[in-house]
Design a protein around this motif. Sequence first.
Motif, PDB file in Angstrom:
ATOM      1  N   THR A 110       0.799  -1.118   0.029  1.00 36.45           N
ATOM      2  CA  THR A 110       0.105  -0.019   0.056  1.00 36.45           C
ATOM      3  C   THR A 110       0.750   1.529  -0.064  1.00 36.45           C
ATOM      4  OG1 THR A 110       0.070   0.085   2.405  1.00 36.45           O
ATOM      5  CG2 THR A 110      -1.966  -1.076   1.179  1.00 36.45           C
ATOM      6  N   PRO A 111       0.182   2.597  -0.526  1.00 35.94           N
ATOM      7  CA  PRO A 111       1.073   3.641  -0.479  1.00 35.94           C
ATOM      8  C   PRO A 111       1.435   4.021   1.127  1.00 35.94           C
ATOM      9  CG  PRO A 111      -0.618   3.810  -1.906  1.00 35.94           C
ATOM     10  CD  PRO A 111      -0.863   2.581  -1.176  1.00 35.94           C
ATOM     11  N   ALA A 115      -3.340   5.406   7.475  1.00 35.80           N
ATOM     12  CA  ALA A 115      -4.651   4.984   6.838  1.00 35.80           C
ATOM     13  C   ALA A 115      -4.519   3.709   5.968  1.00 35.80           C
ATOM     14  CB  ALA A 115      -5.541   6.005   6.359  1.00 35.80           C
ATOM     15  N   ASN A 116      -3.725   3.990   5.118  1.00 35.87           N
ATOM     16  CA  ASN A 116      -3.324   2.895   4.051  1.00 35.87           C
ATOM     17  C   ASN A 116      -2.613   1.667   4.714  1.00 35.87           C
ATOM     18  OD1 ASN A 116      -4.228   4.357   1.850  1.00 35.87           O
ATOM     19  ND2 ASN A 116      -2.122   5.331   1.835  1.00 35.87           N
ATOM     20  N   LEU A 117      -2.013   1.783   5.831  1.00 34.41           N
ATOM     21  CA  LEU A 117      -1.316   0.911   6.408  1.00 34.41           C
ATOM     22  C   LEU A 117      -2.538  -0.188   7.219  1.00 34.41           C
ATOM     23  CD1 LEU A 117       1.172  -0.936   7.724  1.00 34.41           C
ATOM     24  CD2 LEU A 117       1.075   0.736   9.549  1.00 34.41           C
TER      25      LEU A 117
END
Length: 261
Positions: A110-111, A115-117
């Motif tokens: 993920t980027p 939040a992406n993590l």
Amino acid sequence: ARSLTMTEADVMDAARDFVRDCAVGIPLMLTNTRMMPGPWTPHLVRLLNADDSGAMFRTLAGQDAGEVDPAINNLVQALSGHPFSLGVTAQQIASGSTDAAAFVNAMPQTPAGEANLAAGVLMAAYRLLPGALQGMVLLVGTAFSGGASANLLAGVAGAPEPVLQASLRKLVERGFVIEREANGQSYFSAHSMVQAFAQAFLRGKKQLDAMCLRHVKGVGAYIERYAMVEGSASDQLAAEMSTILAAAIYAVEHDQAATVT
């Protein structure tokens, strides 16, 4: 409900009104993803350092605090001190459904960003669940106020309450859901990141509107069941008042008002 019908500004305005009108002189703690001004003293909760991350993870995963496990160290490092991600991941390890090395490999790329993590961690953990429990994650994650009683959720799901409650408690053990008591009922709620994950997952499959409509119809049936009953029925309705109001807003905005009136 926030992501479906209310803006963050609406929520914070309501919090300020509550503090001023109902909590003067009463110790109170509010949490939010961003620092917001108000009649409170803001305090930034930072990410955990490496030592604290490892200690938290090993405690929740049921590991010996002094044990040296390179796979766990690698996993803790990959989670970058994010408490929610550490907690969910540790609870998958504790359940015996995976191990540290396998979980690292299962996490999608993920980027950068918290939040992406968290979304990557939730996707990896979600894939470890049996199909029935995956459905429960999506059910609770799309509840209009972030959660609901087992009674209401059973009606939405079309399942016997004892069966649904047992499934939800398995999700509590896996870190997806929190259980508390509200007006004498078992009430299950999902973390805001679980809500965001569930809604994004269904939106990607073009099934979010159908799930929301299912909740609206379930709330309408719940109101009909208890509105004309005397006695403890008022407790049943009081426990779901935030959900009832949020469902009504959603229904009006999506031309489904007749469903909850």
